[in-house]
Design an enzyme around this catalytic site. Structure first.
Site, PDB file in Angstrom:
ATOM      1  N   GLU A   2      34.371  63.907 135.652  1.00  0.00           N
ATOM      2  CA  GLU A   2      35.563  63.079 135.620  1.00  0.00           C
ATOM      3  C   GLU A   2      36.694  63.913 136.211  1.00  0.00           C
ATOM      4  O   GLU A   2      37.025  64.978 135.691  1.00  0.00           O
ATOM      5  CB  GLU A   2      35.874  62.667 134.182  1.00  0.00           C
ATOM      6  CG  GLU A   2      36.964  61.632 134.072  1.00  0.00           C
ATOM      7  CD  GLU A   2      37.245  61.255 132.629  1.00  0.00           C
ATOM      8  OE1 GLU A   2      38.094  60.384 132.420  1.00  0.00           O
ATOM      9  OE2 GLU A   2      36.645  61.849 131.706  1.00  0.00           O
TER      10      GLU A   2
ATOM     11  N   ASP B 160      47.366  61.853 127.867  1.00  0.00           N
ATOM     12  CA  ASP B 160      46.948  63.250 127.911  1.00  0.00           C
ATOM     13  C   ASP B 160      47.753  64.124 126.958  1.00  0.00           C
ATOM     14  O   ASP B 160      48.971  63.963 126.810  1.00  0.00           O
ATOM     15  CB  ASP B 160      47.088  63.795 129.333  1.00  0.00           C
ATOM     16  CG  ASP B 160      46.130  63.132 130.297  1.00  0.00           C
ATOM     17  OD1 ASP B 160      44.995  62.857 129.863  1.00  0.00           O
ATOM     18  OD2 ASP B 160      46.509  62.875 131.447  1.00  0.00           O
TER      19      ASP B 160
ATOM     20  N   TYR C 256      33.613  53.997 127.713  1.00  0.00           N
ATOM     21  CA  TYR C 256      34.237  55.255 127.307  1.00  0.00           C
ATOM     22  C   TYR C 256      34.799  55.079 125.898  1.00  0.00           C
ATOM     23  O   TYR C 256      35.772  54.368 125.703  1.00  0.00           O
ATOM     24  CB  TYR C 256      35.348  55.565 128.306  1.00  0.00           C
ATOM     25  CG  TYR C 256      35.941  56.954 128.266  1.00  0.00           C
ATOM     26  CD1 TYR C 256      36.288  57.583 127.075  1.00  0.00           C
ATOM     27  CD2 TYR C 256      36.188  57.641 129.460  1.00  0.00           C
ATOM     28  CE1 TYR C 256      36.844  58.849 127.060  1.00  0.00           C
ATOM     29  CE2 TYR C 256      36.756  58.910 129.458  1.00  0.00           C
ATOM     30  CZ  TYR C 256      37.085  59.499 128.254  1.00  0.00           C
ATOM     31  OH  TYR C 256      37.637  60.751 128.244  1.00  0.00           O
TER      32      TYR C 256
END
Length: 286
Positions: free
Chosen positions: A71, A82, A196
């Site tokens: 990824e 993030d 995911y």
């Protein structure tokens, strides 16, 4: 594949197919791993940290070390999903002049050397700035196999997915611990390549231990997902990779821990440090 009450009899037997009817590169990799009884190992790294030449070297090193897919983060100035480690990596990459176009150029330069699937992790603005169709065309031409767009709402993902599929790209969608059951089903049905599963409520980053509820989330998602399930966010080492494998997940995504090692490596040794860490994770995945 046959299904009963909307639940696939064997999710691994029916991975994403392209518009031409062939299994995607991501799907093929998962199918082979399923036959071999192995967990898919998916390292994450930030493109351009510390520079794109080094990123290319790290990608090849991860491939040598047994990564099944990578990824690859596209640096963005407002990375909402993030944590601090990956935010800092994105800042360094932007400071070094990394752009979406230069990332794709770097990937294109590795054609013939890089054989594992590359999944771009990008926020939606870079795609919208270029145009979804044009971005997907450019990504496919550079050798990209899939996309993860964490801030893309499901409704927009339903629009992007066929555009991506027309270029042979899998649009991978995310499920969070807070996702309602009915929406989890919709997301799983739309996800391509794999689904995911975000293991934590919050941003990316290393965790000392994974929450026990993740095991139940893996099982619930596997019941409704027609594609494999990979777990990410919070996997920091071999112990958690083994734990995720024991819970029945099909893949493990390791990001912040690898990005941190790359940042701490001495200049010129980033690829070798990444390769060493990936070999540790590979042993746990097998």
């Amino acid at each position: 594949m046959t299904a009963v009450a909307g639940i696939p009899s064997d999710p691994m037997a029916d991975t994403m197919t392209t518009t031409a009817g062939r299994s995607s590169l991501i799907g093929q990799r998962f199918e082979q791993l399923h036959r071999d009884g192995k967990l898919a190992l998916m390292p994450f790294l930030m493109a351009g940290d510390p520079d794109l030449t080094t990123t290319g070297q790290i990608l090849l090193a991860l491939q040598r070390a047994g990564a099944d897919m990578v990824e690859l983060g596209m640096p963005y100035s407002d990375p909402l999903a993030d944590g601090p480690v990956i935010q800092a990596a994105a800042s360094r990459a932007l400071a070094s002049g990394t752009t979406p176009g230069s990332v794709l150029d770097m990937l294109a330069s590795l054609k013939g050397q890089l054989s594992i699937p590359i999944i771009l992790f990008s926020y939606s603005n870079p795609l919208l700035n270029v145009g979804m169709e044009q971005f997907c065309q450019q990504a496919a031409a550079a050798g990209v196999s899939g996309l993860v767009v964490p801030d893309l709402p499901l409704e927009e993902a339903e629009r992007l997915s066929p555009i991506a599929a027309a270029q042979g790209l899998d649009l991978v969608l995310l499920v969070a611990p807070t996702t309602p059951a009915d929406r989890m089903v919709r997301i799983a049905e739309q996800s391509r390549g794999f689904t995911y599963l975000v293991s934590v409520t919050g941003v990316t980053g290393e965790r000392v231990a994974m929450e026990s509820r993740v095991e139940g989330l893996v099982q619930r998602l596997k019941q409704v997902s027609p594609v494999p399930v990979a777990v990410g966010f919070g996997i920091s080492g071999a112990d958690q990779v083994r734990q995720v494998r024991g819970w029945g997940a099909d893949g493990a995504i390791v990001g912040s821990a690898l990005v941190k090692r790359i940042a701490a490596a001495s200049t010129g040794s980033e690829a070798s440090e990444a390769e060493l860490f990936c070999r540790e994770l590979r042993a746990a995945a097998d």
